[in-house]
Write a protein that holds these residues in place. Structure first.
Motif, PDB file in Angstrom:
ATOM      1  N   ASP B 559       0.829  -1.205   0.000  1.00  0.00           N
ATOM      2  CA  ASP B 559       0.000   0.000   0.000  1.00  0.00           C
ATOM      3  C   ASP B 559       0.868   1.263   0.000  1.00  0.00           C
ATOM      4  N   ASN B 560       1.869   1.282  -0.876  1.00  0.00           N
ATOM      5  CA  ASN B 560       2.757   2.435  -1.063  1.00  0.00           C
ATOM      6  C   ASN B 560       3.630   2.739   0.146  1.00  0.00           C
ATOM      7  N   MET B 561       3.744   1.768   1.064  1.00  0.00           N
ATOM      8  CA  MET B 561       4.651   1.998   2.179  1.00  0.00           C
ATOM      9  C   MET B 561       6.097   1.947   1.675  1.00  0.00           C
ATOM     10  N   ILE B 562       6.328   1.074   0.708  1.00  0.00           N
ATOM     11  CA  ILE B 562       7.676   0.948   0.163  1.00  0.00           C
ATOM     12  C   ILE B 562       7.644   1.333  -1.314  1.00  0.00           C
ATOM     13  N   GLU B 563       8.503   2.277  -1.662  1.00  0.00           N
ATOM     14  CA  GLU B 563       8.609   2.711  -3.066  1.00  0.00           C
ATOM     15  C   GLU B 563       9.924   2.199  -3.613  1.00  0.00           C
ATOM     16  N   THR B 564       9.880   1.660  -4.805  1.00  0.00           N
ATOM     17  CA  THR B 564      11.138   1.234  -5.431  1.00  0.00           C
ATOM     18  C   THR B 564      11.159   1.736  -6.872  1.00  0.00           C
ATOM     19  N   SER B 565      12.344   1.920  -7.379  1.00  0.00           N
ATOM     20  CA  SER B 565      12.449   2.298  -8.793  1.00  0.00           C
ATOM     21  C   SER B 565      13.829   1.925  -9.302  1.00  0.00           C
ATOM     22  N   VAL B 566      13.862   1.661 -10.583  1.00  0.00           N
ATOM     23  CA  VAL B 566      15.111   1.477 -11.305  1.00  0.00           C
ATOM     24  C   VAL B 566      15.030   2.393 -12.515  1.00  0.00           C
ATOM     25  N   GLU B 567      15.998   3.258 -12.670  1.00  0.00           N
ATOM     26  CA  GLU B 567      16.005   4.173 -13.817  1.00  0.00           C
ATOM     27  C   GLU B 567      17.300   4.022 -14.581  1.00  0.00           C
ATOM     28  N   LEU B 568      17.191   4.036 -15.885  1.00  0.00           N
ATOM     29  CA  LEU B 568      18.365   4.028 -16.751  1.00  0.00           C
ATOM     30  C   LEU B 568      18.384   5.329 -17.526  1.00  0.00           C
ATOM     31  N   TYR B 569      19.553   5.858 -17.782  1.00  0.00           N
ATOM     32  CA  TYR B 569      19.627   7.079 -18.588  1.00  0.00           C
ATOM     33  C   TYR B 569      20.846   7.023 -19.492  1.00  0.00           C
ATOM     34  N   TYR B 570      20.745   7.795 -20.561  1.00  0.00           N
ATOM     35  CA  TYR B 570      21.868   7.945 -21.495  1.00  0.00           C
ATOM     36  C   TYR B 570      21.852   9.386 -21.975  1.00  0.00           C
ATOM     37  N   LYS B 571      23.010  10.045 -21.903  1.00  0.00           N
ATOM     38  CA  LYS B 571      23.086  11.458 -22.308  1.00  0.00           C
ATOM     39  C   LYS B 571      24.183  11.648 -23.343  1.00  0.00           C
ATOM     40  N   ASP B 572      23.835  12.400 -24.352  1.00  0.00           N
ATOM     41  CA  ASP B 572      24.831  12.827 -25.347  1.00  0.00           C
ATOM     42  C   ASP B 572      24.990  14.337 -25.170  1.00  0.00           C
ATOM     43  N   LEU B 573      26.224  14.794 -25.042  1.00  0.00           N
ATOM     44  CA  LEU B 573      26.459  16.211 -24.764  1.00  0.00           C
ATOM     45  C   LEU B 573      27.353  16.790 -25.840  1.00  0.00           C
ATOM     46  N   PHE B 574      26.999  17.967 -26.339  1.00  0.00           N
ATOM     47  CA  PHE B 574      27.741  18.583 -27.442  1.00  0.00           C
ATOM     48  C   PHE B 574      28.201  19.985 -27.044  1.00  0.00           C
ATOM     49  N   ASN B 575      29.310  20.412 -27.687  1.00  0.00           N
ATOM     50  CA  ASN B 575      29.860  21.762 -27.461  1.00  0.00           C
ATOM     51  C   ASN B 575      30.179  22.005 -25.992  1.00  0.00           C
ATOM     52  N   LEU B 576      30.737  20.979 -25.366  1.00  0.00           N
ATOM     53  CA  LEU B 576      31.184  21.171 -23.980  1.00  0.00           C
ATOM     54  C   LEU B 576      32.471  21.985 -23.990  1.00  0.00           C
ATOM     55  N   ILE B 577      32.736  22.595 -22.851  1.00  0.00           N
ATOM     56  CA  ILE B 577      33.881  23.517 -22.779  1.00  0.00           C
ATOM     57  C   ILE B 577      34.830  23.074 -21.663  1.00  0.00           C
ATOM     58  N   GLU B 578      36.086  23.071 -21.975  1.00  0.00           N
ATOM     59  CA  GLU B 578      37.116  22.839 -20.947  1.00  0.00           C
ATOM     60  C   GLU B 578      38.201  23.875 -21.178  1.00  0.00           C
ATOM     61  N   ASN B 579      39.013  24.104 -20.157  1.00  0.00           N
ATOM     62  CA  ASN B 579      40.204  24.916 -20.363  1.00  0.00           C
ATOM     63  C   ASN B 579      41.221  24.119 -21.158  1.00  0.00           C
ATOM     64  N   GLY B 580      41.854  24.784 -22.104  1.00  0.00           N
ATOM     65  CA  GLY B 580      42.863  24.120 -22.908  1.00  0.00           C
ATOM     66  C   GLY B 580      43.993  23.598 -22.048  1.00  0.00           C
ATOM     67  N   GLN B 581      44.721  22.646 -22.576  1.00  0.00           N
ATOM     68  CA  GLN B 581      45.766  22.021 -21.772  1.00  0.00           C
ATOM     69  C   GLN B 581      46.891  22.975 -21.415  1.00  0.00           C
ATOM     70  N   SER B 582      47.083  24.016 -22.213  1.00  0.00           N
ATOM     71  CA  SER B 582      48.134  24.985 -21.891  1.00  0.00           C
ATOM     72  C   SER B 582      47.547  26.325 -21.474  1.00  0.00           C
ATOM     73  N   ALA B 583      46.317  26.322 -20.997  1.00  0.00           N
ATOM     74  CA  ALA B 583      45.649  27.584 -20.663  1.00  0.00           C
ATOM     75  C   ALA B 583      46.142  28.116 -19.333  1.00  0.00           C
ATOM     76  N   VAL B 584      46.581  29.382 -19.323  1.00  0.00           N
ATOM     77  CA  VAL B 584      46.962  30.051 -18.085  1.00  0.00           C
ATOM     78  C   VAL B 584      45.994  31.210 -17.906  1.00  0.00           C
TER      79      VAL B 584
END
Lengths: 341, 775
Positions: B559-584
């Motif tokens: 009677d909803n005393m115990i809730e359970t779930s299993v979720e799966l996800y997959y994400k594709d990400l574009f145009n991400l930004i990082e500092n360049g390897q020689s960035a000061v």
């Protein structure tokens, strides 16, 4: 906080990012006084070992190349024996791309030179290497022109650096092949004069700040590096930052304090004399124009984030293909001032 | 003839609508369930507690339910458009008309929101807290898929995304830096907060601007019935909240404040120690929340709310040569107007201002530097809720943001030279979005939430950019005048969420969303610092784009005393930004010159079991996940683990109501170590040792795990109540790594130098005692 930081503030308007990091470090340092630090074991990945080039050619001076190698952090070469880092028996050629002249460099090692240890120790200082025990001078080796001894005695040699000349270097060491190029740009000078002023704190009345009066050329795209010399000591670059560009100050006249250069191994963050000169000193400023690749190497090297968890881990930009390090060309001028006692 | 006339006659429909509120204080109850037993359909209240249902004329029993409140069954005869406002009582009130439940029956199973979770303030306050400071963001980080950035790091990661990919809203105002003191404490004073919801799965179309999640924090509105005060005195900070009616059932006000006070105690001590060498050193933070709301009528209501928080650090070195004053913090102001056009159409209009600023005022002998940085946002939003027919809940609206980015302005002097670089690299932008969504039952067992968001971003002048050649000389100077468009980006962002109710307490959910992000935070180091900069999209910096696919199974038991779930996800990400390897980093130059761009991928599974009722409650959440990046400019384009890659993340939260006076709670967390970049080789140049850095994030810190315990003693008097909470953070004193670094041990020339790997940890075992009260 010491004079190093003061000099950094004033000279290095371009690296105020360091100032902000310093603020953050100051806060975290306060917290870390209650934190725990301990040594841990860790398996670092085995790196590809590379050859390291520390080479330069200067106006009216023969080229000099120190060829060493990288070492694994753990289980690699002994940090206490600098001699072990040197790469011997390499074949090094330098060619003047303008005149097509070339020279094959010869390896000279300290142990083979007919000088007393004290002289050898002084020679090392010029390379920024300190011999802590005069009875155990590390056997440093360098590659240079065959007539180097004649150069030190007569001041002339067959192959030397010239302004606005490009130089190509090739290195063959065992199975490895390295190349690098540099240009000695036109020497723009721009230093009008040197002056000095007393230390701000009256209690430090033996110390002075030496000031350099600069007229920055109006075009953007000029780069410089400097060293200072005190009396009979060798030239040392400043520890905080030795290279500068002109993006911010082109066309301006400035008066900037000069940070006294010194060997890195003498760094003492709480030394109140750090960066200052003394009354009675004869100070010589060696000011060199450099190309962009040389500037980029020293700029990234001096900001590589080593030991600072709050900094970006900067990969040093090298102009050496097949290895790391730098082949630097310097268009050099000298300026001096005698500070009265 | 009669049959024909009957079949040709239309069924007359009427609308029943109104507000659901807490009867004790007048607070609106968001997401209350309004259910019509006779037709087995219903709806939920919106964030202002408003609902609307269109039904044929007739007699109905309307069931209103909400977590922690007694469900009400209300008979209604619908023969005209009807207003039905309901005030809910606590679940301890019993009568023959009410059914007591401790939780909404099956909200996790029945809603279409996959990846949506709500934190109740009751749970947040029951969980043992660092130094006794209740923290809703830390409670959020105990849910699967939501990870702490680490001790000493502000921000949090959701499903492998960075801290800037989470939109954190406080009464619709964006909060840019959610942490005091590098994230040790969040900026949210729990006494001022009503609800916290996170959307980490299929983000509905009315949210946008970030690609990982939305954390929607609502402030309390203020008690409309009577004046109350609550607060607490703890080891590190104290807080006080006062709220009450300026005019009963018409106008209420809430004021809440919190401040640390260790500096007040140490101030006098430091003056006396060592001749006052350390006097002037201090650190403190404070938060102020304020809200006023006025109900003009059932159709119109106005709210004005604000938040102002600051961290202030002052340092003076013992020799008196150096001093540093370093304040930073957020400010927000929101003005909202709710208007009910008719029973089917509800509108909210908001005007918002928010900013995040920091400054550093430094003095060394005769040298002075003052550096300032800020990000400001002015927003206007109009949102509509429209329920044309039962079973359809439509939302549509338009949002506008004006951004002003001030990376650094600096002035300085050393007695000889002065320096000023004001307005350097300041940037301006307009961000606009329109959206539409409809949530409805396709069939009795299949519910769909489908929407689309159209967004546009304009970077405008004044704008100046100098581009350089490879040899460092100037290639081009680009300039744009005031309001001249520098660059425009568009985005069409589809959002779909669906729920298949396969059994009474079982559902399968699936979702897909595409999101765009036009403002970015690129931390310089492994830590997220208050000095990190937000930057806009520009000709060089493209908008980040995220595509997320999610699938989940939700099953309740007993009677909803115990809730359970299993979720799966997959994400594709574009145009991400990082500092360049020689960035000061260099504050005089455009930070975007340091950037490099690439792609990312994140995928994982989240397991969740929750016991929501009874003397024992709590949950276990486990996440198994991967998060990688691939940048052509980093490590020659090799795929590398992202900074947010956390293979295992386990959270166990248990609360035991021993008796009406005693409660015991505990939290256990386990997380795989953070990734970091370490040197892999050393070499000499110029006589100095230098490090060669290994591949990005190629090393992993030791795992993080920690047990916290708390005991509360609660007393309920007639007119007031209090509880004393004793908690221990990090019970078994685990030295969890804050960062790892390489150091050279020994003295040069002594023959004893060697490289060592060191770990620094922050919090050892930390007990705390807090006294909370409520009048």
């Amino acid at each position: 906080m010491n004079a190093t930081t003061k000099q950094t503030f004033v000279q290095s308007y371009t690296s105020m990012g360091d100032v902000l990091k310093l603020c953050v470090i100051a806060i975290v340092a306060a917290f870390l006084t209650t934190s725990c630090t301990k040594e841990i074991q860790g398996n670092l990945p085995d790196p590809e070992l590379k050859l390291v080039v520390d080479a330069n050619i200067e106006t009216n001076t023969p080229p000099l190349v120190l060829l060493t190698k990288t070492s694994k952090v753990f289980g690699g070469l002994d940090l206490n024996d600098l001699s072990g880092f040197f790469e011997h028996d390499a074949e090094i050629w330098i060619k003047d791309a303008n005149t097509k002249d070339s020279v094959k460099l010869v390896e000279f090692c300290l142990k083979d030179l007919p000088f007393p240890d004290s002289t050898k120790a002084d020679l090392l200082k010029g390379l920024g290497i300190i011999a802590y025990d005069s009875n155990a001078v590390p056997n440093v080796c360098a590659y240079t022109v065959p007539d180097i001894i004649a150069y030190y005695t007569t001041g002339t040699c067959a192959f030397y650096g010239k302004e606005e000349h490009k130089y190509d270097m090739t290195i063959k060491a065992g199975a490895r092949y390295l190349t690098a190029s540099t240009t000695i740009p036109k020497s723009l000078g721009g230093i009008d004069s040197l002056s000095y002023k007393p230390h701000s704190k009256p209690s430090n009345d033996t110390l002075v700040t030496v000031l350099v009066h600069i007229n920055v050329p109006p075009t953007i795209g000029n780069f410089s590096r400097y060293w200072t010399k005190r009396n009979a000591q060798p030239f040392y670059p400043p520890l905080s930052q030795s290279v500068y560009d002109d993006k911010l100050f082109s066309g301006q006249s400035l008066v900037l304090p000069l940070e006294r250069g010194q060997p890195a191994t003498n760094t003492q963050q709480n030394d109140p004399t750090y960066g200052y000169f003394w009354k009675g000193d004869t100070v010589v400023l060696k000011w060199s124009n450099i190309d962009y690749q040389t500037y980029d190497f020293f700029y990234t090297l001096e900001n590589d984030g080593s030991g600072n968890p709050f900094a970006n881990q900067v990969k040093v930009k090298s102009n050496v293909t097949g290895g790391i390090g730098v082949f630097a060309g310097y268009a050099t001028r000298y300026y001096s001032i005698k500070v009265p006692k | 003839m009669t049959v024909l006339s009957v079949s040709a006659q239309k069924e007359t429909k009427y609308t029943i609508s109104g507000y659901i509120k807490d009867g004790s204080n007048g607070e609106s109850l968001m997401s209350s369930i309004v259910y019509v037993n006779e037709i087995s359909k219903g709806t939920t209240t919106n964030e202002y507690g408003f609902y609307s249902l269109q039904l044929p004329a007739g007699k109905y029993t309307i069931k209103i339910s909400y977590v922690g409140y007694a469900t009400q069954l209300l008979p209604v005869t619908l023969d005209k458009d009807t207003k039905l406002n309901v005030e809910m009582g606590p679940s301890s009130v019993l009568s023959k008309e009410v059914v007591v439940t401790a939780e909404r029956k099956d909200a996790n199973v029945s809603s279409t929101n996959i990846g949506r979770q709500e934190i109740t303030m009751e749970n947040a306050k029951a969980i043992p807290a660092l130094l006794g400071e209740v923290d809703i963001l830390k409670t959020l980080q105990l849910l699967p898929g939501v990870q702490a950035a680490g001790e000493g790091n502000s921000g949090f990661y959701v499903r492998g995304g960075g801290p800037d990919q989470n939109l954190v809203l406080l009464d619709e105002a964006t909060v840019y830096n959610t942490g005091h003191l590098f994230g040790f404490f969040s900026v949210f004073n729990s006494d001022a907060i009503k609800s916290v919801t996170i959307e980490k799965g299929s983000m509905p179309a009315n949210y946008g601007g970030r690609i990982s999640s939305v954390v929607d924090v609502k402030m309390k509105e203020g008690n409309m019935k009577k004046w109350t005060a609550e607060g607490g005195i703890g080891i590190i900070a104290s807080r006080l909240t006062i709220q009450g009616p300026l005019k009963k059932d018409k106008c209420s006000i809430m004021l809440s404040g919190r401040r640390t006070y260790i500096d007040l105690f140490t101030k006098e001590i430091l003056k006396k120690v060592q001749d006052g060498k350390f006097a002037g050193n201090s650190y403190y933070f404070y938060d102020i929340n304020a809200k006023i709301n006025y109900r003009f009528s059932d159709k119109d209501r106005v709210y004005i709310s604000g938040y102002f928080g600051r961290d202030v650090f002052k340092f003076k070195d013992p020799d008196g040569q150096f001093s540093l004053d370093f304040p930073w913090g957020n400010s927000t102001v929101t003005a909202r107007w709710n208007h009910v056009f008719d029973e089917k159409l509800f509108m909210n209009t908001s005007l918002v201002y928010n900013d995040y600023r920091f400054a550093a005022n430094i003095k060394f002998l005769d040298v002075k530097f003052d550096v300032k940085s800020s990000i400001q946002q002015i927003s206007a939003k109009i949102d509509y809720d429209y329920s044309p027919i039962i079973g359809h809940l439509m939302k549509f609206g338009i949002h506008y943001n004006h951004h002003i980015f001030t990376p650094y302005t600096a002035t300085g002097s050393d007695g000889t030279n002065s320096f000023k670089n004001s307005n350097a690299n300041k940037k301006y932008a307009h961000e606009t979005a329109v959206y539409f969504l409809d949530e409805f039952d396709v069939t009795k067992w299949f519910r769909l939430n489908i929407g689309v968001r159209g967004s546009m971003f304009n970077l405008v002048g004044p704008y100046k950019k100098i581009e350089f050649n490879e040899n460092g000389s100037v290639k081009d100077t680009i300039q744009f005048a005031l309001d001249q468009v520098v660059k425009t980006y568009f985005g069409i962002e589809p959002r779909i969420g669906m729920r298949f109710q396969v059994a009474k307490a079982t559902s399968i959910k699936a979702g897909f969303h595409m999101t765009k992000q036009y403002v970015h935070l690129v931390p310089v180091s492994n830590s997220t610092l208050p000095t990190d900069l937000w930057v806009p999209s520009s000709p060089n910096v493209k908008p980040q784009t995220g595509l997320q696919y999610s699938l989940g199974v939700f099953q309740n038991f007993k009677d909803n005393m115990i809730e359970t779930s299993v979720e799966l996800y997959y994400k594709d990400l574009f145009n991400l930004i990082e500092n360049g390897q020689s960035a000061v980093s260099n504050i005089n130059y455009d930070v975007e010159d340091l950037y490099t761009y690439g792609r990312g991928r994140a995928y994982g599974s989240e397991f969740f079991v929750k016991k929501a009722k009874g003397r024992w409650t709590g949950w276990i959440g486990y996440t198994l996940a991967w998060s990688t990046r691939k940048f052509p400019g980093i490590d020659n384009g090799k795929t590398f683990p992202s900074k947010y890659d956390r293979r295992h993340d386990l959270n166990v939260v248990l609360m035991w109501d021993v008796s009406k006076h005693w409660r015991i709670s505990s939290t256990f967390v386990y997380a795989s170590g953070n990734t970091t970049t370490l040197p892999v080789a050393i070499y000499y140049v110029g006589g100095n040792i230098h490090y060669e850095w290994g591949d990005r994030n190629s090393w992993r810190l030791p795992a993080y795990h920690r047990l916290d315990l708390g005991v509360s003693y609660m007393v309920q008097k007639k007119k007031w109540s209090y509880d004393i909470n004793f908690s221990i953070y990090n019970v078994y004193n685990r030295q969890n790594p804050y960062f790892v670094y390489l150091a050279i041990k020994g003295e040069p020339g002594k023959g004893n130098q060697k490289a060592v790997l060191k770990q620094s940890s922050l919090f050892p075992i930390l007990p705390s005692l807090t006294w909370n009260f409520k009048f």
